[in-house]
Scaffold this motif. Structure first.
Motif, PDB file in Angstrom:
ATOM      1  N   TYR A 163       0.383  -1.283   0.322  1.00  0.00           N
ATOM      2  CA  TYR A 163       0.078  -0.131   0.012  1.00  0.00           C
ATOM      3  C   TYR A 163       0.917   1.104  -0.414  1.00  0.00           C
ATOM      4  CZ  TYR A 163       0.364   1.099   5.223  1.00  0.00           C
ATOM      5  OH  TYR A 163       1.095   1.333   7.208  1.00  0.00           O
ATOM      6  N   ASP A 164       0.671   2.026  -0.903  1.00  0.00           N
ATOM      7  CA  ASP A 164       0.961   3.252  -1.028  1.00  0.00           C
ATOM      8  C   ASP A 164      -0.122   4.802  -0.402  1.00  0.00           C
ATOM      9  OD1 ASP A 164       3.374   5.485  -2.113  1.00  0.00           O
ATOM     10  OD2 ASP A 164       1.290   6.581  -2.561  1.00  0.00           O
ATOM     11  N   LEU A 165       0.291   5.430   0.891  1.00  0.00           N
ATOM     12  CA  LEU A 165      -0.268   7.053   1.428  1.00  0.00           C
ATOM     13  C   LEU A 165      -0.052   7.671   0.547  1.00  0.00           C
ATOM     14  CD1 LEU A 165       0.443   6.550   5.175  1.00  0.00           C
ATOM     15  CD2 LEU A 165      -1.021   5.574   3.732  1.00  0.00           C
ATOM     16  N   THR A 166      -1.210   8.503  -0.321  1.00  0.00           N
ATOM     17  CA  THR A 166      -1.501   9.674  -1.117  1.00  0.00           C
ATOM     18  C   THR A 166      -0.650  11.055  -0.626  1.00  0.00           C
ATOM     19  OG1 THR A 166      -3.584   9.557  -1.056  1.00  0.00           O
ATOM     20  CG2 THR A 166      -2.748   8.339  -3.410  1.00  0.00           C
ATOM     21  N   GLY A 167      -0.176  11.109  -0.691  1.00  0.00           N
ATOM     22  CA  GLY A 167       0.221  12.765   0.394  1.00  0.00           C
ATOM     23  C   GLY A 167       1.372  13.241   1.043  1.00  0.00           C
ATOM     24  N   GLY A 217      -5.719   9.746   0.925  1.00  0.00           N
ATOM     25  CA  GLY A 217      -5.843   8.485   0.181  1.00  0.00           C
ATOM     26  C   GLY A 217      -5.340   7.587   0.436  1.00  0.00           C
ATOM     27  N   ILE A 218      -5.617   6.376   0.257  1.00  0.00           N
ATOM     28  CA  ILE A 218      -4.461   5.107  -0.071  1.00  0.00           C
ATOM     29  C   ILE A 218      -4.459   4.331  -1.090  1.00  0.00           C
ATOM     30  CG2 ILE A 218      -6.385   3.421   1.654  1.00  0.00           C
ATOM     31  CD1 ILE A 218      -3.650   2.206   2.613  1.00  0.00           C
ATOM     32  N   LEU A 258       1.763  -2.007  -9.795  1.00  0.00           N
ATOM     33  CA  LEU A 258      -0.151  -2.040 -10.043  1.00  0.00           C
ATOM     34  C   LEU A 258      -0.715  -0.339  -8.753  1.00  0.00           C
ATOM     35  CD1 LEU A 258      -0.423  -5.707  -9.698  1.00  0.00           C
ATOM     36  CD2 LEU A 258      -1.004  -4.309 -11.485  1.00  0.00           C
ATOM     37  N   GLN A 259       0.231  -0.897  -8.059  1.00  0.00           N
ATOM     38  CA  GLN A 259      -0.346   0.194  -6.716  1.00  0.00           C
ATOM     39  C   GLN A 259      -0.232   1.468  -6.625  1.00  0.00           C
ATOM     40  OE1 GLN A 259       0.992   2.665  -4.920  1.00  0.00           O
ATOM     41  NE2 GLN A 259       3.261   2.794  -5.358  1.00  0.00           N
ATOM     42  N   SER A 260       1.392   1.487  -8.129  1.00  0.00           N
ATOM     43  CA  SER A 260       1.058   3.218  -8.580  1.00  0.00           C
ATOM     44  C   SER A 260       0.708   3.375 -10.139  1.00  0.00           C
ATOM     45  CB  SER A 260       2.931   3.760  -9.371  1.00  0.00           C
ATOM     46  OG  SER A 260       3.057   2.720  -9.489  1.00  0.00           O
TER      47      SER A 260
END
Length: 240
Positions: free
Chosen positions: A25-29, A140-141, A174-176
């Motif tokens: 997972y990646d946290l946006t911002g 967002g995530i 995929l997450q990006s």
């Protein structure tokens, strides 16, 4: 000559391949959040709040972010490895003890839990704001999920492990891949078409993933339909 040194080392041989699911997972911002004054006082608290929610998805517990607080039952997988990546995390999941394979129903359940967390991430943010007194927090995530063989690397003299495998690289990409989609999983998860349709997913082909041309992926049907025609044509095509 001085003593030879190295930043890290592994035993000479990697493990035999292990059937695994890579979840990233990646946290946006997150960059904007991190660049604020005195952020060292708040970053750990925010990350712990996100990690708690991830722990509920993986180990079970009360999913306070869902419309009706409901209990998530731990999916029948083993979390073999977790690693903070700077603005998110990587998890390596293995089949349950005594089994060499995953149950498709358990992976479907996990995907549903992650998708619901992504959809209701604002409630995780709201909970964190009780203890994080700044405005610019990640809102967002995004999730990337794939499946394949991984190899375990052991560091001599420690119990520390690292993992390598194509599915880890694929999950990361995929997450990006499409910023307007918060959840993309590889069809390599081998989930049944019937269950995918039942839970609102469709299969499409991602055409621009670096190193993975024409990758069949799973996305939420409503989110995908809401993409602009231009984005869909640039990044995806329908299966033939």
């Amino acid at each position: 000559m001085g003593k030879s040194t190295t930043t890290f080392s592994f035993t000479d041989k990697a493990s035999h391949p292990k059937n695994a699911v890579a979840l990233i997972y990646d946290l946006t911002g997150f960059s904007q959040f991190f660049n604020q004054p005195d952020v060292q006082n708040y970053v750990p608290t925010f990350l712990n709040c996100v990690s708690e929610a991830m722990g509920i998805c993986l180990f079970g517990g009360e999913a306070y972010w869902q419309s009706k607080n409901s209990k998530i039952v731990a999916p029948d997988v083993r979390v073999a490895h977790e690693k903070f990546t700077g603005d998110g995390a990587l998890y390596i999941l293995l089949p349950p003890s005594g089994s060499s394979d995953f149950k498709a129903s358990e992976l479907q359940y996990l995907c549903n839990s992650l998708w619901n967390l992504k959809r209701n991430f604002n409630k995780v943010v709201s909970r964190s704001l009780e203890r994080v007194p700044v405005v610019e927090v990640p809102r967002g995530i995004r999730f990337g999920v794939s499946r394949g063989s991984v190899y375990e690397l052991q560091k001599p003299g420690t119990v520390a492990r690292e993992y390598i495998g194509f599915c880890i690289n694929l999950a990361s990409r995929l997450q990006s891949y499409c910023r307007d989609l918060g959840f993309i999983a590889s069809a390599r998860l081998m989930l049944s078409d019937k269950e995918l349709t039942k839970h609102g997913y469709i299969k499409v082909i991602a055409t621009q993933i670096r190193g993975f041309p024409s990758e069949l992926v799973l996305v939420d049907n409503k989110e995908y339909t809401a993409l602009s025609d231009e984005t869909r044509s640039q990044l995806f095509r329908d299966p033939e």
